[in-house]
Design an enzyme around this catalytic site. Structure first.
Site, PDB file in Angstrom:
ATOM      1  N   SER B 147       0.942  -1.069  -0.310  1.00 16.59           N
ATOM      2  CA  SER B 147      -0.040   0.093  -0.011  1.00 16.59           C
ATOM      3  C   SER B 147       0.982   1.256  -0.038  1.00 16.59           C
ATOM      4  O   SER B 147       1.748   1.409  -0.855  1.00 16.59           O
ATOM      5  CB  SER B 147      -1.166  -0.096   1.200  1.00 16.59           C
ATOM      6  N   ARG B 217     -11.278   6.403  10.194  1.00 18.50           N
ATOM      7  CA  ARG B 217     -10.979   5.404  10.471  1.00 18.50           C
ATOM      8  C   ARG B 217     -12.306   4.424   9.841  1.00 18.50           C
ATOM      9  O   ARG B 217     -11.842   3.407   9.273  1.00 18.50           O
ATOM     10  CB  ARG B 217     -10.595   4.718  11.835  1.00 18.50           C
ATOM     11  N   ASP B 312      -8.984  -6.455  -4.379  1.00 13.27           N
ATOM     12  CA  ASP B 312      -8.641  -4.878  -4.026  1.00 13.27           C
ATOM     13  C   ASP B 312      -9.146  -3.879  -4.937  1.00 13.27           C
ATOM     14  O   ASP B 312      -8.819  -3.878  -6.069  1.00 13.27           O
ATOM     15  CB  ASP B 312      -7.218  -4.681  -4.000  1.00 13.27           C
ATOM     16  N   HIS B 345      -8.089  -5.020   0.061  1.00 16.95           N
ATOM     17  CA  HIS B 345      -6.870  -4.537   0.014  1.00 16.95           C
ATOM     18  C   HIS B 345      -6.091  -5.019   1.019  1.00 16.95           C
ATOM     19  O   HIS B 345      -4.647  -5.248   1.032  1.00 16.95           O
ATOM     20  CB  HIS B 345      -7.047  -2.876   0.418  1.00 16.95           C
ATOM     21  N   ASP B 346      -6.613  -5.332   2.200  1.00 15.15           N
ATOM     22  CA  ASP B 346      -6.112  -5.680   3.510  1.00 15.15           C
ATOM     23  C   ASP B 346      -5.220  -7.091   3.176  1.00 15.15           C
ATOM     24  O   ASP B 346      -4.569  -7.786   3.953  1.00 15.15           O
ATOM     25  CB  ASP B 346      -7.029  -6.110   4.630  1.00 15.15           C
TER      26      ASP B 346
END
Lengths: 191, 368
Positions: B147, B217, B312, B345-346
């Site tokens: 990332s 967040r 992602d 994405h994680d």
């Protein structure tokens, strides 16, 4: 002689090579060892991509059906499509793409016109299963089989020049009645 | 693996991309493994938005605090610290020990707060280069990140081409899309419109813009997960026996987001969040080359491994393919893994066995 031997013979010293459907990268390893030809492989299968990385081969995990947008025009001397053509859904656009990014292409595939294949369909009445075509019809990755005659007709339609052709059966070159007696065929073509 | 956080102080000024000048700085870092005699086995690991230099292992006095990439880095892990000397580096502007908005501004004797300059990925890399000098590392065997960490790996290959043998670029984008920037702007607005923000000078008021941080967040978390992964993990499961017909927590996902938001507001600094999202927004190595990424990468000398995840949608695989194309145009040695792990994405933080096998294979072939 294997189709790999034929391919290695046709690749010039130091040529830039793109191997589409490169498997575990062994052909690229050979081309580097015997021809000092730097190259990249394209492979979609996870396990084979990892094997390429183990073999220290440059590999790009891409789907050939999406085209070759990652590659610039004329960026390779040779683009190789070794025993992959028959597993492609859209051959026509891919062949055009291959000769956009490469000056030449080397294409090999199992010949569906081989007499053993013909007999299995014509007499036994089932889809051919052989050393070159080891799959059952329901679990095969192959979607478009063709014969020498079919492929040469497609080349004519697309305006591709066939520069050389090698036909093999059991590792031996075949010159007589190649479409009937040849199990595997390798072409060198250009735009 | 028991590890220790360290700090390196640099007294020389650092000129930033913005034109501002930092009068020296501190950089927090950790190291694992041993630098070999030839100094050829160093790997720099760069972190993403909310992580830190605590990449792997545990602290002796805080054994629950496991490094954020412990599944990747350590003895016998894909990045094997028995073979490599791994440096986990923080960046300037962070709130985890390096000089940043919460540090004391030497000119005033008070925390920098809103006066801390906006920093860029290029600035981070310049600061990390001084850390490399300090550690005696002329050339990294690899610089690696996911990332935002991947942007640092890319920038290392451009800022210091001769100092990077391999760049490992995971879940990356060469530059944010308008949609990416939009998400960052919503997060920043959430922080800046919090009544407790006080224009960034909230330290002296003894408050924290918690509401803003929580919402920032939450937005982030939504973009880190794929739709499928979120549905798989939370579904439409209710937290109470039946819908409450009010605005308390009904669904599991609401509870998860609130929990993540609360946790984040406890440890993350709002001024840092603003600056990191700006660094993301500004990053564009092609900006000096008329938008031509291939021209931008002409000066890179490293070999590259690029990894993307098909689920992602924050930094999609097509963005990684842009990087691959630019590298191919420059005839760089490059391999590209397009992993279909479902997590979004994680996924770069998780241990998909194919992803880890590929990284393990790649590192094994890095000569020392």
């Amino acid at each position: 002689m294997t189709d790999e031997d034929a391919i290695v013979r046709w690749v010039a010293q130091g040529a830039r090579v793109l191997d589409l459907g490169c498997g575990d990268g062994s052909l690229l390893q050979r081309l580097w060892a015997e021809r000092q030809a730097p190259g990249y492989g394209v492979e979609i299968d996870d396990a084979l991509v990892i094997q390429c990385l183990k073999n220290d081969v440059n590999v790009l995990q891409l789907d050939l059906e999406d085209g070759l947008a990652a590659f610039a025009d004329r960026s390779f001397d040779v683009v190789i499509l070794s025993e992959t053509l028959q597993a492609i859904r859209h051959q026509e656009p891919l062949l055009k793409e291959i000769l956009r990014v490469g000056r030449e292409a080397i294409v090999s595939f199992p010949n569906f016109g081989y007499w053993r294949a013909r007999i299995q369909i014509a007499l036994a009445g089932h889809m051919p299963v052989s050393e070159e075509l080891p799959y059952q019809w329901y679990d095969t990755p192959n979607v478009h089989h063709c014969t020498l005659v079919d492929f040469e007709a497609l080349c004519a339609k697309l305006g591709l020049r066939i520069l050389e052709r090698v036909v093999l059966t059991g590792g031996e070159p075949v010159s007589l009645l190649p479409n009937l007696l040849g199990a595997l065929v390798i072409y060198r073509v250009s735009a | 693996m028991i590890v220790e956080a360290r700090k390196a102080g640099f007294t020389e000024t650092l000129k930033l991309s913005s034109g501002a000048v930092l009068p020296g700085f501190e950089l927090a870092y950790e190291t694992y493994g041993e630098l070999n005699a030839a100094r050829s086995n160093a790997v720099l690991v760069c972190h993403a938005l909310n992580a830190s230099h605590h990449v792997a292992g545990r602290y002796a006095n805080d054994p629950d605090n496991l490094g954020w990439w412990d599944n990747m880095v350590g003895p016998g892990k894909p990045l094997d610290t028995n073979r490599f000397f791994v440096v986990g580096s923080n960046y300037i502007g962070s709130c985890f020990g390096s000089t940043g908005p919460t540090s004391t501004n030497p000119a005033t004797g008070k925390p920098w707060g809103a006066d801390f300059p906006v920093v860029t990925v290029e600035d981070w890399v310049a600061a990390q280069a001084r850390l490399a000098d300090r550690l005696g590392i002329e050339r990294f065997a690899a610089v690696m990140g996911g990332s935002l960490g991947a942007m640092q790996a890319l920038q290392w290959s451009l800022s210091y081409p001769a100092r990077v043998r391999h760049a490992i670029v995971i879940a990356a984008t060469p530059r944010l899309s308008a949609q990416n920037i939009a998400f960052n702007e919503v997060a920043r607005q959430a922080i800046m419109t919090d009544p407790d923000f006080h224009g960034g000078h909230y330290y002296e008021k003894g408050v924290v813009p918690r509401r803003g941080l929580r919402i920032a967040r939450m937005i982030g978390h939504i973009t880190y997960l794929s739709d499928d992964a979120m549905m798989e993990k939370f579904g439409r499961v209710l937290r109470r026996a039946s819908p409450g017909f009010d605005f308390d927590v009904d669904f599991e996902i609401e509870s998860y987001l609130r929990h993540q938001g609360d946790k984040f507001a406890d440890y993350f600094d709002a001024n840092t969040y603003l600056r990191i999202t700006k660094a993301l927004d500004y990053y564009d190595p092609a900006s000096g080359y008329g938008g031509d990424l291939s021209k931008a990468f002409a000066r890179a000398q490293a070999d590259f491994l690029v990894v993307s995840f098909t689920s992602d949608w924050r930094f999609s695989s097509s963005r990684s393919r842009e990087i691959v194309r630019a590298l191919l145009d420059n005839r760089r040695v490059v391999s590209y893994l397009e992993n279909d792990a479902p997590h979004g994405h994680d996924a770069f933080l998780l241990a998909d066995p194919r992803y880890h096998a590929a990284l393990r294979a790649y590192f094994a072939n890095i000569a020392l």
